[in-house]
Design a protein around this motif. Structure first.
Motif, PDB file in Angstrom:
ATOM      1  N   LEU A  39      -9.046   6.708 -12.849  1.00 30.87           N
ATOM      2  CA  LEU A  39     -10.477   6.592 -13.109  1.00 30.87           C
ATOM      3  C   LEU A  39     -11.325   6.802 -11.859  1.00 30.87           C
ATOM      4  O   LEU A  39     -12.361   7.473 -11.902  1.00 30.87           O
ATOM      5  N   TYR A  40     -10.883   6.215 -10.728  1.00 27.93           N
ATOM      6  CA  TYR A  40     -11.731   6.179  -9.537  1.00 27.93           C
ATOM      7  C   TYR A  40     -11.086   6.792  -8.290  1.00 27.93           C
ATOM      8  O   TYR A  40     -11.718   6.808  -7.234  1.00 27.93           O
ATOM      9  N   GLY A  41      -9.843   7.250  -8.391  1.00 32.68           N
ATOM     10  CA  GLY A  41      -9.219   7.941  -7.263  1.00 32.68           C
ATOM     11  C   GLY A  41      -8.592   7.054  -6.225  1.00 32.68           C
ATOM     12  O   GLY A  41      -8.156   7.555  -5.174  1.00 32.68           O
ATOM     13  N   GLU A  42      -8.521   5.750  -6.461  1.00 31.06           N
ATOM     14  CA  GLU A  42      -7.900   4.810  -5.525  1.00 31.06           C
ATOM     15  C   GLU A  42      -7.034   3.837  -6.300  1.00 31.06           C
ATOM     16  O   GLU A  42      -7.349   3.479  -7.438  1.00 31.06           O
ATOM     17  N   GLY A  43      -5.940   3.390  -5.671  1.00 35.02           N
ATOM     18  CA  GLY A  43      -5.085   2.410  -6.316  1.00 35.02           C
ATOM     19  C   GLY A  43      -3.741   2.310  -5.624  1.00 35.02           C
ATOM     20  O   GLY A  43      -3.345   3.189  -4.855  1.00 35.02           O
ATOM     21  N   PHE A  44      -3.043   1.233  -5.911  1.00 38.43           N
ATOM     22  CA  PHE A  44      -1.714   1.025  -5.346  1.00 38.43           C
ATOM     23  C   PHE A  44      -0.666   1.784  -6.157  1.00 38.43           C
ATOM     24  O   PHE A  44      -0.755   1.882  -7.390  1.00 38.43           O
ATOM     25  N   GLN A  45       0.333   2.300  -5.440  1.00 35.57           N
ATOM     26  CA  GLN A  45       1.450   2.996  -6.066  1.00 35.57           C
ATOM     27  C   GLN A  45       2.735   2.212  -5.806  1.00 35.57           C
ATOM     28  O   GLN A  45       3.233   2.198  -4.684  1.00 35.57           O
ATOM     29  N   PRO A  46       3.293   1.544  -6.822  1.00 34.97           N
ATOM     30  CA  PRO A  46       4.582   0.858  -6.629  1.00 34.97           C
ATOM     31  C   PRO A  46       5.728   1.860  -6.625  1.00 34.97           C
ATOM     32  O   PRO A  46       5.565   3.017  -7.024  1.00 34.97           O
ATOM     33  N   TRP A  47       6.882   1.400  -6.211  1.00 37.96           N
ATOM     34  CA  TRP A  47       8.012   2.326  -6.069  1.00 37.96           C
ATOM     35  C   TRP A  47       8.424   2.933  -7.405  1.00 37.96           C
ATOM     36  O   TRP A  47       8.949   4.052  -7.436  1.00 37.96           O
ATOM     37  N   PRO A 522       3.773  -2.484  -2.528  1.00 34.91           N
ATOM     38  CA  PRO A 522       3.364  -1.116  -2.911  1.00 34.91           C
ATOM     39  C   PRO A 522       2.529  -0.457  -1.828  1.00 34.91           C
ATOM     40  O   PRO A 522       1.953  -1.133  -0.965  1.00 34.91           O
ATOM     41  N   THR A 523       2.461   0.847  -1.881  1.00 34.98           N
ATOM     42  CA  THR A 523       1.590   1.606  -0.991  1.00 34.98           C
ATOM     43  C   THR A 523       0.443   2.178  -1.800  1.00 34.98           C
ATOM     44  O   THR A 523       0.323   1.922  -3.007  1.00 34.98           O
ATOM     45  N   HIS A 524      -0.432   2.956  -1.143  1.00 34.89           N
ATOM     46  CA  HIS A 524      -1.572   3.549  -1.846  1.00 34.89           C
ATOM     47  C   HIS A 524      -1.205   4.928  -2.395  1.00 34.89           C
ATOM     48  O   HIS A 524      -0.428   5.661  -1.778  1.00 34.89           O
ATOM     49  N   PHE A 525      -1.763   5.260  -3.548  1.00 37.63           N
ATOM     50  CA  PHE A 525      -1.685   6.639  -4.023  1.00 37.63           C
ATOM     51  C   PHE A 525      -2.409   7.552  -3.029  1.00 37.63           C
ATOM     52  O   PHE A 525      -3.365   7.138  -2.367  1.00 37.63           O
ATOM     53  N   ASP A 526      -1.940   8.767  -2.941  1.00 34.03           N
ATOM     54  CA  ASP A 526      -2.608   9.754  -2.104  1.00 34.03           C
ATOM     55  C   ASP A 526      -3.981  10.042  -2.700  1.00 34.03           C
ATOM     56  O   ASP A 526      -4.096  10.566  -3.807  1.00 34.03           O
ATOM     57  N   SER A 527      -5.036   9.701  -1.945  1.00 34.65           N
ATOM     58  CA  SER A 527      -6.404   9.848  -2.459  1.00 34.65           C
ATOM     59  C   SER A 527      -7.196  10.896  -1.715  1.00 34.65           C
ATOM     60  O   SER A 527      -8.427  10.920  -1.786  1.00 34.65           O
ATOM     61  N   SER A 528      -6.524  11.772  -0.972  1.00 37.16           N
ATOM     62  CA  SER A 528      -7.232  12.841  -0.271  1.00 37.16           C
ATOM     63  C   SER A 528      -7.804  13.834  -1.280  1.00 37.16           C
ATOM     64  O   SER A 528      -7.332  13.920  -2.425  1.00 37.16           O
ATOM     65  N   PRO A 529      -8.824  14.604  -0.902  1.00 36.50           N
ATOM     66  CA  PRO A 529      -9.447  15.541  -1.867  1.00 36.50           C
ATOM     67  C   PRO A 529      -8.454  16.486  -2.522  1.00 36.50           C
ATOM     68  O   PRO A 529      -8.589  16.829  -3.688  1.00 36.50           O
ATOM     69  N   ASN A 530      -7.468  16.935  -1.744  1.00 31.35           N
ATOM     70  CA  ASN A 530      -6.456  17.827  -2.298  1.00 31.35           C
ATOM     71  C   ASN A 530      -5.134  17.093  -2.511  1.00 31.35           C
ATOM     72  O   ASN A 530      -4.054  17.684  -2.435  1.00 31.35           O
ATOM     73  N   GLY A 531      -5.263  15.805  -2.779  1.00 29.54           N
ATOM     74  CA  GLY A 531      -4.064  14.973  -2.883  1.00 29.54           C
ATOM     75  C   GLY A 531      -3.265  15.233  -4.143  1.00 29.54           C
ATOM     76  O   GLY A 531      -3.760  15.779  -5.121  1.00 29.54           O
ATOM     77  N   ASN A 532      -2.023  14.846  -4.064  1.00 30.74           N
ATOM     78  CA  ASN A 532      -1.127  14.979  -5.213  1.00 30.74           C
ATOM     79  C   ASN A 532      -0.468  13.633  -5.471  1.00 30.74           C
ATOM     80  O   ASN A 532       0.743  13.508  -5.456  1.00 30.74           O
ATOM     81  N   GLY A 533      -1.316  12.619  -5.656  1.00 28.24           N
ATOM     82  CA  GLY A 533      -0.840  11.242  -5.692  1.00 28.24           C
ATOM     83  C   GLY A 533       0.251  10.951  -6.689  1.00 28.24           C
ATOM     84  O   GLY A 533       1.186  10.207  -6.396  1.00 28.24           O
ATOM     85  N   THR A 534       0.162  11.529  -7.870  1.00 28.18           N
ATOM     86  CA  THR A 534       1.136  11.158  -8.899  1.00 28.18           C
ATOM     87  C   THR A 534       2.495  11.804  -8.683  1.00 28.18           C
ATOM     88  O   THR A 534       3.502  11.294  -9.172  1.00 28.18           O
ATOM     89  N   SER A 553      -0.238   0.794   3.651  1.00 29.60           N
ATOM     90  CA  SER A 553      -0.998  -0.249   2.955  1.00 29.60           C
ATOM     91  C   SER A 553      -0.909  -1.598   3.662  1.00 29.60           C
ATOM     92  O   SER A 553      -1.553  -2.555   3.230  1.00 29.60           O
ATOM     93  N   ILE A 554      -0.129  -1.683   4.738  1.00 28.67           N
ATOM     94  CA  ILE A 554       0.035  -2.925   5.495  1.00 28.67           C
ATOM     95  C   ILE A 554      -0.634  -2.759   6.852  1.00 28.67           C
ATOM     96  O   ILE A 554      -0.344  -1.812   7.589  1.00 28.67           O
ATOM     97  N   VAL A 555      -1.557  -3.665   7.168  1.00 29.58           N
ATOM     98  CA  VAL A 555      -2.326  -3.580   8.409  1.00 29.58           C
ATOM     99  C   VAL A 555      -2.253  -4.904   9.147  1.00 29.58           C
ATOM    100  O   VAL A 555      -1.798  -5.926   8.614  1.00 29.58           O
ATOM    101  N   ASN A 556      -2.729  -4.863  10.377  1.00 28.39           N
ATOM    102  CA  ASN A 556      -2.855  -6.090  11.164  1.00 28.39           C
ATOM    103  C   ASN A 556      -4.096  -6.847  10.726  1.00 28.39           C
ATOM    104  O   ASN A 556      -5.109  -6.233  10.354  1.00 28.39           O
ATOM    105  N   VAL A 557      -4.039  -8.155  10.778  1.00 25.40           N
ATOM    106  CA  VAL A 557      -5.154  -8.961  10.298  1.00 25.40           C
ATOM    107  C   VAL A 557      -6.428  -8.687  11.086  1.00 25.40           C
ATOM    108  O   VAL A 557      -7.545  -8.898  10.580  1.00 25.40           O
ATOM    109  N   SER A 558      -6.308  -8.207  12.310  1.00 24.56           N
ATOM    110  CA  SER A 558      -7.488  -7.919  13.127  1.00 24.56           C
ATOM    111  C   SER A 558      -8.316  -6.766  12.555  1.00 24.56           C
ATOM    112  O   SER A 558      -9.479  -6.595  12.914  1.00 24.56           O
TER     113      SER A 558
END
Length: 634
Positions: A39-47, A522-534, A553-558
């Motif tokens: 729907l919106y081009g962003e989301g988590f992708q589980p394995w 999980p990580t993020h789906f590829d959301s680049s303009p020419n992405g092939n997330g699925t 999808s994992i970052v430092n708390v800072s």
């Protein structure tokens, strides 16, 4: 048009869509997040959605995506979430309606009435009927399939196979086990060749699923087969046990909590039905008394069957045409009409029945009734074996559990009716059964539902507070955040209670920080303009539940601008709310501390008493404080 009788059931499902908590993180990461991505081009992708595994059906997600596409530009993301849940609830309610109406025709209005009340107030149904899960989807399809099974007519065989195919191929393939008794009965009743000819819906559903999966994964595949192969045929020594094991009695405990009296009745139903059959055999087959006499204690002789010789000897026999043999029931009992919605057909069917006139659902049908609840019995017995158990695994047969409970309650009602009729107080039987339903089952169920919403509803409120705070900040200072960059919202040990990106502002994106959890995130789906997330393979994802901290999808708390966390006194992680120099509180909500609350007190919510006994922790929505500039310090 919906009958007025089903308006309360409709209201119950809408309340479920608005207030029911999400109890399973798979619902969010495996279904809500892929839908949000479409729907919106962003989301988590589980394995499971990575093409190297391809375990999830994209057709199931696309169906829900299509339900909402017409409203996408007219509502916010939060509204989209609740609107989709309401649509799921409406569809489930329609399936319940069809199932209850079929029960009414097959087993009588009393059993259908019991089923109606049990289904409306059951805590398990309150959650399952609006859950975005394949198991709930399979339950809806099986309601339709089993309802068609109850009609016992050859014209419904295709309906049974079609509904079962959709529930298993698109929904959950393992749920096919619950349809084995139905398939056996259909083959035994209509023959193998006839049944095979009616399996064309199965091939159509498989073709649709294969086409959609091939389009999204970009190689020829069928997710239902992949899921079965991975869990059953791959020979993986670890398998599903990586995600937790439970003792054999897990479902006894779980179903007792979520069905209370109904679960006890369902377990007792086979014995009660057998006992009622024994009474029938003695009364009707051995003593030869009329069935109505069972309630009257008046030994009337049963009607004699018609003799073909007597009919031939009749003077008008030649003028009487033979009754046309119509396909219908295959077992002894009251004939159901071919057109079960046609009152005239019902009247004809009643006249053509050779059975003595008495209410459908009395003693002679007990063994037949027992056959109809075998899907629940088989499914329940099977799942006591595997070590890996989850609450949702029992969902596909919730409706059959409730049907078994309704039959068990009917078996209790008849002896009470018999006893109190002899005592001259026949209505007392209805009063006692009403007390069981409305004095025990309904109050306990309502208190259980209220407790679940009150105890575990804080995550929805915390993420709502984050989104609202950002909207206020954006209104005050539109240039506060850099354009084109996402605002990072983070979560640590509470990752599995994240209610999906639908609850975040469109400028926000969810990330994880390290915590005591050592499994795969999980990580993020590829959301680049020419992405092939699925169909983009994620090489860092694995099926061994091994943590990979290098995921994007994992970052430092800072790096986090917002943080959501449950603060527990004995946690090993940092106490972020105590870091007042770094974080400011934008929301704080009570959340049940199950570890410090008595087990018996957290089962239900008892007004004024539960809040005194239970212990609550705080669910925080935090915002990083702005770093002061030298000009500000001066």
């Amino acid at each position: 048009m919906l009958e007025p009788l089903f308006y309360p059931l409709l209201a119950a499902r809408i309340l479920s869509a608005l207030y029911a908590p999400i109890n399973d993180c798979d619902e969010v990461f495996n279904f809500w997040e892929p839908t949000h991505y479409l729907l919106y081009g962003e989301g988590f992708q589980p394995w499971e959605y990575s093409p190297q595994y391809a375990l999830r059906s994209w057709l199931y997600v696309v169906i829900h995506y299509c339900l909402f596409v017409p409203f996408k530009s007219r509502v916010t993301k939060v509204q989209a979430f609740y609107m989709l849940r309401i649509i799921i609830g409406l569809i489930t309610m329609w399936c319940e309606r069809q199932f209850i109406k079929s029960v009414h025709l097959r087993f009588g209005k009393r059993v259908a009435g019991f089923l109606y009340v049990l289904s409306m107030f059951s805590p398990a149904m309150f959650v399952a009927t609006t859950a975005y899960l394949p198991t709930s989807f399979a339950m809806c399809c099986f309601m339709v399939a089993h309802g068609a099974w109850f009609m016992e007519h050859y014209s419904f065989v295709a309906h049974i196979i079609a509904a079962a195919s959709v529930g298993t191929v698109i929904g959950w393939p393992f749920a096919a086990l619950a349809m084995v008794p139905t398939a056996w009965d259909v083959i035994a009743g209509y023959g193998f060749k006839f049944t095979v000819k009616k399996t064309w819906p199965l091939f159509i559903v498989c073709w649709l699923s294969n086409s959609v999966d091939t389009e999204f994964y970009r190689f020829n595949t069928l997710s239902a087969y992949n899921l079965i192969f991975y869990n059953v045929l791959s020979g993986d020594s670890e398998g599903s046990e990586l995600y937790g094991v439970e003792p054999w009695y897990f479902f006894f405990k779980n179903l007792a909590l979520n069905f209370n009296l109904a679960f006890a009745l369902a377990l007792a139903a086979p014995l009660l039905l057998l006992a009622r059959s024994a009474v029938w055999m003695v009364w009707y087959d051995i003593l030869g008394w009329h069935p109505k006499a069972i309630l009257e204690l008046n030994p009337m002789p049963r009607p004699k069957p018609k003799d073909d010789k007597e009919d031939k000897a009749s003077p008008n026999a030649k003028d009487t045409p033979k009754a046309e043999k119509k396909p219908g029931l295959r077992r002894r009992g009251k004939r159901l009409p071919t057109d079960h919605q046609n009152p005239q057909a019902q009247a004809i069917s009643k006249q053509e029945s050779d059975e003595p006139e008495f209410e459908l659902g009395h003693v002679p049908y007990s063994l037949e009734w027992l056959m109809y609840i075998t899907p629940f019995l088989l499914w329940f017995c099977f799942w006591t074996g595997p070590k890996h158990k989850e609450e949702r695994f029992m969902t596909p047969v919730y409706h059959m559990l409730l049907l078994a409970a309704a039959m068990g309650l009917d078996c209790i009602y008849l002896p009470l009716k018999f006893l109190f009729r002899r005592l001259g107080v026949m209505k007392l039987s209805s009063v006692l059964v009403g007390l069981l339903l409305f004095g025990v089952f309904v109050p306990v169920s309502v208190l259980r539902i209220v407790g679940q919403v009150k105890y575990y509803g804080a995550p929805f409120e915390a993420y709502r507070a984050v989104a609202q705070h950002y909207e206020r900040s954006l209104a005050e200072n539109p240039f506060q955040f850099k354009a084109g960059e996402y605002v990072k919202v983070c979560v640590g040990k509470e990752w599995y209670r994240f209610p999906s990106h639908f609850h975040l502002h469109p400028h926000m994106k969810m990330y994880f920080i390290r915590s005591g959890f050592n499994g795969l995130l999980p990580t993020h789906f590829d959301s680049s303009p020419n992405g092939n997330g699925t169909y983009h393979e994620q090489p860092l994802l694995n099926h061994h539940n091994k943590a990979v901290w290098e995921l994007p999808s994992i970052v430092n708390v800072s790096e986090c601008q917002y943080l959501v966390d449950l603060d527990l006194p004995d946690q090993k992680e940092e106490h972020f709310p105590a870091q007042t120099d770094t974080w400011e509180v934008v929301g704080k909500y009570p959340f049940l501390d199950a570890g410090r609350s008595p087990q018996w007190a957290r089962i239900l919510w008892i007004p004024s008493y539960s809040d005194e006994v239970n212990v609550y922790a705080s669910y925080y929505a935090l915002k990083r404080k702005a770093v002061p500039t030298p000009a500000d310090e001066g």
